[in-house]
Design an enzyme around this catalytic site. Structure first.
Site, short mmCIF file in Angstrom:
data_model
loop_
_atom_site.label_atom_id
_atom_site.label_comp_id
_atom_site.label_asym_id
_atom_site.label_seq_id
_atom_site.Cartn_x
_atom_site.Cartn_y
_atom_site.Cartn_z
N SER A 196 33.28 40.39 32.97
CA SER A 196 33.33 39.85 31.39
C SER A 196 32.24 40.71 31.39
CB SER A 196 33.76 39.17 31.09
OG SER A 196 35.11 38.52 31.21
N TYR B 98 38.93 33.25 23.15
CA TYR B 98 37.88 34.48 24.14
C TYR B 98 39.58 34.86 24.55
CZ TYR B 98 35.56 36.57 27.73
OH TYR B 98 34.77 37.40 28.20
N SER B 99 39.47 36.65 24.38
CA SER B 99 40.35 37.29 25.38
C SER B 99 40.31 38.67 25.61
CB SER B 99 41.35 37.53 23.42
OG SER B 99 43.05 38.06 24.36
N ASN B 100 40.46 38.97 26.77
CA ASN B 100 40.63 40.33 27.40
C ASN B 100 41.28 41.16 26.75
OD1 ASN B 100 38.76 39.30 29.27
ND2 ASN B 100 40.76 38.60 30.53
N GLY C 288 30.36 36.69 33.70
CA GLY C 288 31.29 36.88 34.63
C GLY C 288 32.07 36.72 35.44
N SER D 228 34.21 30.01 49.63
CA SER D 228 35.56 28.40 49.47
C SER D 228 35.63 28.04 48.26
CB SER D 228 34.48 27.50 50.19
OG SER D 228 33.87 27.10 49.23
#
Length: 365
Positions: free
Chosen positions: A84, A181-183, A319, A346
């Protein structure tokens, strides 16, 4: 891209305090950062690298391994997927077009992309940039990102499908009333940039920035060399996910860069070399943001302001995308900048307490 990872990275640099401890000198800070990096990579069995510029001095540190199970040093200026952090570069491109009179912040989605959204006449470019549109990207995120990246790692995804998945989902709130927050916001910004310029969004986004190692690979699944390998934990073991088709991330998180390029970008941005003064002021304006999800810090237009535990205010973005996590931030005057990249391996790669120590030590003693 992944909200949990982004929130962890951002929260590490978003703790407000009432008094500021003394600042460590560069050499002292480097020693602290190195110790914290070593503790983090010992816990996560991953690799990490940082680049810090403090009062004109540049230093780097690295820890862990570039290849799971081997002794392979992390490349100091290797290539990695920036997730991001792509949004900050795309937002800069959109605001540059505003300064050139080609886009209006208060212009609606319908102005540039007629009929793409059912309520495109109510959602403005400013709302997309600040994540106040109400658009939800959970449907596309869950299908193609996070755990879906293993299943769809080589799949080409059209941005129109990502936008439709969002448009068909209920809105989180009426446009402009809150922050979440949104893509989906940045999928649309990429489409607007292309509609206005007639060029691919990534070409416009990197125009005149002097970024020699930053690109949007799209369907090209290989990273440029040198690079560390990224992993996703699945079925109790690390799965190498270095090769990845990033069309499902698109303008919300699909770019590749290096620590040197990202440092050059944030320095040029905040020094006023990229945007006109009016657009830079708009970008950095975090006053009275709408209520809502602000886990990334105080939202500007494509950038966030964090207050560190030692009282420093820094601007930047974090991001995450399968295999890699990135954090970029700078003081407003550009005299203290930091870029962190780490590979994911991990399940403990994002152990909050240790990651907090690393991120905070980049700016605080």
């Amino acid at each position: 891209m992944k909200k949990t990872l982004t929130a962890i990275l951002a929260a590490a640099a978003a703790v407000t305090v009432t008094s500021a401890p003394a600042q460590a000198a560069p050499d002292s800070r480097k020693a602290v950062v190195q110790r914290n990096l070593d503790e983090l990579t010992a816990l996560s069995q991953a690799g990490a690298v940082v680049r810090v510029v403090q009062d004109g001095r540049t230093w780097t540190a690295r820890s862990g391994t570039a290849v799971w199970g081997r002794k392979a040093p992390m490349p100091l200026n290797g290539h990695f997927r920036i997730g991001s952090v792509t949004k900050m570069i795309v937002a800069t491109a959109a605001l540059r077009l505003v300064g050139e009179g080609k886009v209006r912040l208060d212009g609606t989605v319908d102005t540039y992309l007629p009929g793409v959204l059912k309520d495109g006449g109510k959602i403005t470019v400013r709302m997309l940039l600040r994540h106040t549109s109400g658009l939800n990207s959970d449907a596309s995120d869950s299908k193609y990102l996070a755990d879906g990246e293993l299943k769809h790692r080589y799949t080409h995804v059209e941005v129109e499908e990502l936008v439709k998945l969002s448009d068909d989902s209920p809105r989180d709130f009426p446009p402009g009333t809150k922050h979440s927050y949104s893509n989906a916001n940045y999928y649309l910004l990429g489409m607007i940039i292309e509609a206005v310029t007639g060029k691919p969004w990534a070409e416009e986004a990197t125009r005149s920035l002097g970024l020699r190692a930053t690109s949007y690979p799209g369907d090209k699944t290989r990273l440029p060399r040198p690079h560390a390998r990224g992993y996703q934990w699945a079925d109790g073991k690390p799965v190498d996910i270095t090769r990845l088709n990033t069309t499902a991330a698109n303008a919300a998180g699909g770019m590749v860069s290096t620590t040197t390029d990202l440092d050059r970008f944030i320095e040029r941005l905040l020094s006023g070399k990229v945007l006109k003064p009016a657009q830079l002021r708009e970008m950095l304006d975090v006053t009275a943001p709408p209520a809502g999800d602000q886990g990334d810090g105080e939202p500007g237009l494509g950038i966030f302001r964090y207050t560190t535990p030692c009282g420093k205010r820094v601007y930047g973005h974090s991001g995450g995308i399968s295999g890699y996590a990135t954090y970029v931030a700078s003081t407003l005057d550009g005299r203290h900048r930091a870029v962190l990249n780490m590979t994911t391996a991990s399940p403990k790669f994002a152990e909050p307490a240790q990651l907090f120590k690393v991120v905070n030590s980049l700016f605080c003693g």
